[in-house]
Structure formats: C-alpha cells, structure tokens
Design a protein around this motif. Structure first.
Motif, PDB file in Angstrom:
ATOM      1  N   GLY A 261       0.804  -1.218   0.000  1.00 57.99           N
ATOM      2  CA  GLY A 261       0.000   0.000   0.000  1.00 57.99           C
ATOM      3  C   GLY A 261       0.835   1.265   0.000  1.00 57.99           C
ATOM      4  O   GLY A 261       2.067   1.238  -0.075  1.00 57.99           O
ATOM      5  N   ALA A 262       0.141   2.390   0.081  1.00 63.90           N
ATOM      6  CA  ALA A 262       0.806   3.694   0.060  1.00 63.90           C
ATOM      7  C   ALA A 262       0.037   4.684   0.915  1.00 63.90           C
ATOM      8  O   ALA A 262      -1.196   4.629   1.004  1.00 63.90           O
ATOM      9  CB  ALA A 262       0.926   4.223  -1.368  1.00 63.90           C
ATOM     10  N   VAL A 263       0.781   5.587   1.533  1.00 60.79           N
ATOM     11  CA  VAL A 263       0.220   6.649   2.357  1.00 60.79           C
ATOM     12  C   VAL A 263       0.251   7.946   1.567  1.00 60.79           C
ATOM     13  O   VAL A 263       1.203   8.224   0.838  1.00 60.79           O
ATOM     14  CB  VAL A 263       1.018   6.804   3.669  1.00 60.79           C
ATOM     15  CG1 VAL A 263       0.536   8.001   4.475  1.00 60.79           C
ATOM     16  CG2 VAL A 263       0.901   5.531   4.499  1.00 60.79           C
ATOM     17  N   ALA A 264      -0.785   8.750   1.710  1.00 61.05           N
ATOM     18  CA  ALA A 264      -0.855  10.059   1.073  1.00 61.05           C
ATOM     19  C   ALA A 264      -0.901  11.145   2.138  1.00 61.05           C
ATOM     20  O   ALA A 264      -1.609  11.004   3.142  1.00 61.05           O
ATOM     21  CB  ALA A 264      -2.092  10.162   0.176  1.00 61.05           C
ATOM     22  N   TYR A 265      -0.157  12.222   1.913  1.00 68.60           N
ATOM     23  CA  TYR A 265      -0.235  13.421   2.742  1.00 68.60           C
ATOM     24  C   TYR A 265      -1.018  14.478   1.977  1.00 68.60           C
ATOM     25  O   TYR A 265      -0.688  14.798   0.825  1.00 68.60           O
ATOM     26  CB  TYR A 265       1.150  13.980   3.048  1.00 68.60           C
ATOM     27  CG  TYR A 265       1.932  13.259   4.111  1.00 68.60           C
ATOM     28  CD1 TYR A 265       1.312  12.646   5.198  1.00 68.60           C
ATOM     29  CD2 TYR A 265       3.325  13.207   4.039  1.00 68.60           C
ATOM     30  CE1 TYR A 265       2.051  12.002   6.171  1.00 68.60           C
ATOM     31  CE2 TYR A 265       4.070  12.573   5.016  1.00 68.60           C
ATOM     32  CZ  TYR A 265       3.436  11.969   6.081  1.00 68.60           C
ATOM     33  OH  TYR A 265       4.165  11.339   7.051  1.00 68.60           O
ATOM     34  N   ILE A 266      -2.040  15.037   2.606  1.00 67.89           N
ATOM     35  CA  ILE A 266      -2.886  16.055   1.981  1.00 67.89           C
ATOM     36  C   ILE A 266      -3.180  17.133   3.002  1.00 67.89           C
ATOM     37  O   ILE A 266      -3.492  16.825   4.162  1.00 67.89           O
ATOM     38  CB  ILE A 266      -4.228  15.455   1.491  1.00 67.89           C
ATOM     39  CG1 ILE A 266      -3.992  14.282   0.552  1.00 67.89           C
ATOM     40  CG2 ILE A 266      -5.084  16.519   0.803  1.00 67.89           C
ATOM     41  CD1 ILE A 266      -5.205  13.398   0.378  1.00 67.89           C
ATOM     42  N   SER A 271      -5.246  21.659   7.764  1.00 65.68           N
ATOM     43  CA  SER A 271      -4.753  20.554   8.585  1.00 65.68           C
ATOM     44  C   SER A 271      -4.176  19.458   7.698  1.00 65.68           C
ATOM     45  O   SER A 271      -4.551  19.301   6.537  1.00 65.68           O
ATOM     46  CB  SER A 271      -5.891  19.973   9.440  1.00 65.68           C
ATOM     47  OG  SER A 271      -6.422  20.938  10.315  1.00 65.68           O
ATOM     48  N   LEU A 272      -3.256  18.691   8.275  1.00 65.97           N
ATOM     49  CA  LEU A 272      -2.631  17.600   7.546  1.00 65.97           C
ATOM     50  C   LEU A 272      -3.466  16.332   7.671  1.00 65.97           C
ATOM     51  O   LEU A 272      -3.770  15.879   8.777  1.00 65.97           O
ATOM     52  CB  LEU A 272      -1.231  17.330   8.097  1.00 65.97           C
ATOM     53  CG  LEU A 272      -0.500  16.123   7.497  1.00 65.97           C
ATOM     54  CD1 LEU A 272      -0.183  16.364   6.028  1.00 65.97           C
ATOM     55  CD2 LEU A 272       0.762  15.822   8.286  1.00 65.97           C
ATOM     56  N   LEU A 273      -3.843  15.771   6.522  1.00 68.69           N
ATOM     57  CA  LEU A 273      -4.495  14.468   6.469  1.00 68.69           C
ATOM     58  C   LEU A 273      -3.451  13.413   6.130  1.00 68.69           C
ATOM     59  O   LEU A 273      -2.674  13.577   5.187  1.00 68.69           O
ATOM     60  CB  LEU A 273      -5.580  14.442   5.393  1.00 68.69           C
ATOM     61  CG  LEU A 273      -6.970  14.986   5.719  1.00 68.69           C
ATOM     62  CD1 LEU A 273      -7.800  15.071   4.443  1.00 68.69           C
ATOM     63  CD2 LEU A 273      -7.665  14.089   6.740  1.00 68.69           C
TER      64      LEU A 273
END
Length: 482
Positions: A261-266, A271-273
C-alpha cells in the motif's frame, strides 16, 4: 546527502509533532515543484502548434526515468521509453505534427541516453495501445493516428543510478570544455534490463516544464509540471516497452499498514491528512482530489479574446478502463470507458465580474449527451464560445476533446463542481475510514487576445496561462474533515 524539499521537511516535522515520527515518507503533491513523478497536463499539435517539454535533475546522482505519452480520450499510451539523466542533467523534447497532418510524434536533439535510442528524425506516436494490435485490447475510442494529436505526459523516476557503476559510467556526459559539449557513451549499459542491478530506490529532485507554442501566430503558453514526491521507497525499474511502472506502483511500505500500500499526505482546511490506502493508485488520486476547481474566463469580442480550460484526470484510466479495473468501474468515477467516452457529470456555477451569477447553461453546448454538464474524456478542454457547433474545435488550442460553456458576460470566473454529479463523486475509504470527495484533477486556464491594430498594419497576439485553484472536502473521523 540527498536534497529534500522544504515541503517534505515541514510535513515530517508536523508528523513528528503529532506523534507520528515514523511517517516521514508518503505520496504528496509537492508545491515546491520537485518530485519523483512529473505530470504534464496537456500536449497538442492542433492549429499547427508544437508542445515543448523539459525535465531537470537537480541532484548529484543519475536517474532512470520512465517517459510515457498518453492520448486524451482514454489515456492509452502512444509512446513509452526509458530516459537516463546524469547528475544535474536536463532533457528536452518537442511533440509536433507529422506525416500529412494526421498524427503526432516526438523529436529531440538532446544527447541524454534513452532506451531505445530516439532517431534523429524523431519517432511517430502509435495507435497500437488502442487499436488492438498490441497487448492492450482494442477500446471504443477513435482508432486512427489522429487520436494521438492531444494528450498528456507522465515521467516516473524508477531509481537512482549507483555512483561508479557501469550504468553511471555510460550515462555521465563526457565534457569537451564548451557549453552543451557533453555527450554520454550510452550503449548496451542502458539497454533492456541491463540497468536494473545498478539502481537504488528513487530519490526525487526532478522538476519539469511544458509549453504549447504556435510560431506562426506568435503564442506561447508555458506551465510547470506537477511534482509528486514520496512515490516509491523501492527500485521500480522496468525495461523499455514495459507497462510498469505506472501510477499504480505508488508504494510506501515503510509507512503503510497495508502490504503493497501507500500513504498520502494532503492538506485540507489547514490541517494535515494522513491517509493510508491498500491500492497505490488511490494515494496518487487522493493528492489530486478536488471537490471543485476555480478559474477565470475572458471572451471580450473587441479584444479578439478566447479562453480554454484544460481539465485532466491523470489517474482516471485505472478506474474506468476495463484493461486496468477488471471490468467494474471504481469510484470516484461512475462509468467505464465505452462508446468512446466515460462521462462524469459536473456542476457549473458562473459569475461575471460584477457579482452577476448563473447556473446556466445546465449543459455544455452543444449537448454531447443526455446528461447535464458531462465531461467525457481523460483530457477535457472546456471552451467559452458564444456561438458554436458540435464539431467546432476550442478557441485557443483547437481541441476536439472539447465541451463548451456559453459565457455569462464577456469576462468572469467559474466554479466547476466535481463532487455532486452522478449522485456524488467520492473515493474509496482510506484505512481510517476517511472519504475524499470529488475527482482527481489537474490543468489550467489559457486565454488568447488578438490585437488587430497594435500598430498600423500590425497584428499582435497575447496570451496567459493560470493553473486551476481547488478546494477539498472529506468525511470521516479526522478533525480536518469536520
């Protein structure tokens, strides 16, 4: 020491303060413009235009990069090859009309190594990925080479070249002491799968530029490529002609709870998701996700003004093309590519420059479907023409991938609602249950002004290009979604 973008450092710092010290690497759309993946939202050769591209390696190590040109209907690739950038290298190319004006092709005078080598006379874009003559099954779009005339470009860093390796020796430019006098050896070291043992994980630090130029009319529309950082923690090399890596190969195994899998920063609402997905493509889509995009239009007749919006969905094919999705359409999109299109309904809220407002027209004009305001392609060009027929191209780029909005007044701005059509566009939930609303979107507005009386007997062209602004919305337990 590898160069790190300011954004990555800031995100890592925020993650540490929040108690997530291990979350130092994730997929992000980097506003600093440096990354492992570059997306160039549009190329075209219509109206005798050429599309110019460059990519810059800002690091002290070489890079192996997959270069993939994709057509605009269904994002089937029209040209795919490997590029090897030496430290601090720049690669440039252009896409131009070829033959009798039917198709397009790529040309370069650059000496950086490619596999296969690019001939001096360029290489024609190919229909094989959509006409049934390759491993891709035939799709329902147009089958001729004219389909290659519009699309977009993606570059994916596959790995960094290990200093001192045979691949490093082959791709370093031997300097002769004059500007632009460096030439690499290339040869067998860059061919096939030979580079694989001499690559480490991607490190980022690439940036790119694109431009659409019409020499005869004197117009030049330039933009920066989108930069996706934190795309992969591992070497993802594939030989020339391979279908991988693609945007599906996003992987951050050191931070993701999902195998592969992969993590996304948004950033949403300040605010940081941090969103974890079992499918890498969802992490890429998440960083592009917008519930609406915003931009302006200018159509003043006295100025000879025209406006086009390019609206590109850079991950759409993995959700709507049965070659990738296994047969069933995947959210946030609502239907598979069939009959030459995959429609998504959007909302139109248009304002003039004096607070005047309309939601009309309720459909693009002329209507291209029975549903209101439906965008059919991977690359869509929205024109703002008062009087137009269905077969007319767009006003600025001459696009045939176009939908038209009759402007409200001769200048103003528009909110394109990407979240509420088709009963609502929303992504699959992230691991924490957060759902991002809207569609993964990139692109820009371009306007052109024709001054027929710049001076007696002199005609002048002026233009501008502005990236879309966007808003995000989500639902779930994260405070950013409240």
């Amino acid at each position: 020491m590898k160069k790190n973008s300011l954004t990555t450092a800031v995100v890592a710092g925020i993650a540490g303060v929040a108690g997530f010290a291990g979350l130092a690497n994730a997929v992000e759309l980097n506003p600093d413009g440096l990354g492992q993946v570059l997306i160039y939202p549009y190329y075209t050769v219509n109206k005798s235009q050429d599309s110019l591209f460059s990519v810059v390696n800002t690091t002290e190590v070489g890079k192996a990069v997959k270069v993939r040109f994709l057509e605009g209907y269904n994002s089937r690739e029209v040209l795919d090859f490997n590029l090897f950038l030496s430290p601090n290298d720049v690669w440039t190319a252009r896409v131009s009309e070829i033959g009798n004006g039917d198709g397009a092709g790529m040309f370069t005078d650059d000496s950086s190594c490619t596999a296969p080598p690019i001939p001096a006379g360029g290489v024609a874009f190919r229909a094989a990925a959509y006409d049934g003559s390759s491993v891709f099954p035939k799709d329902s779009g147009p089958q001729g080479v004219e389909r290659t005339r519009e699309g977009y470009l993606e570059l994916i860093e596959m790995g960094e070249i290990i200093p001192g390796s045979p691949l490093d020796d082959a791709t370093i430019h031997d300097q002769d002491g004059t500007p632009n006098g460096g030439v690499p050896g290339c040869g067998a070291a860059v061919s096939g799968n030979n580079p694989a043992p001499y690559l480490s994980a991607p490190g980022g630090g690439l940036f790119g530029s694109g431009a659409i130029v019409n020499v005869g009319e004197g117009t030049f529309f330039a933009y920066n490529a989108d930069a996706i950082d934190g795309f992969s923690d591992t070497n993802i090399f594939s030989g020339p002609g391979g279908l991988t890596p693609s945007l599906q190969q996003a992987n951050t195994p050191l931070t993701s709870a999902f195998v592969g899998g992969a993590v996304a920063y948004i950033f949403a609402n300040g605010s940081l998701l941090t969103l974890d997905y079992p499918n890498g493509i969802d992490a890429v889509s998440a960083v592009y996700q917008a519930d609406a995009i915003y931009n302006e239009y200018l159509t003043v007749a006295g100025l000879g003004a025209n406006t086009d919006w390019v609206v590109t969905f850079p991950t759409k094919r993995f959700y709507v093309d049965t070659f990738f999705n296994g047969g069933a359409v995947i959210p946030p999109f609502s239907e598979n590519f069939a009959g030459g299109a995959s429609f998504v309904e959007v909302g139109i809220n248009m304002y003039d420059q004096e607070e005047g407002f309309t939601t009309q027209p309720e459909d693009f004009s002329p209507p291209i479907s029975e549903r209101p305001s439906a965008l059919p392609y991977e690359v869509n060009v929205i024109s703002f023409l008062t009087d137009t027929a269905a077969e007319d191209p767009s006003g600025v780029f001459g696009s045939v991938l176009r939908a038209n909005i009759v402007p409200y007044g001769d200048a103003g701005w528009l909110r394109l609602d990407l979240a509420s059509g088709d009963g609502g566009h929303s992504m699959r939930p992230a691991g924490n249950g957060v759902v991002m609303h809207g569609l993964p979107t990139t692109g820009f507005e371009a306007y052109n002004i024709i001054n027929a009386n710049a001076q007696p007997g002199m005609l002048a062209n002026y233009g501008g290009l502005f990236r879309h602004r966007a808003s995000r919305s989500c639902t779930g337990v994260d405070p950013a979604c409240s």
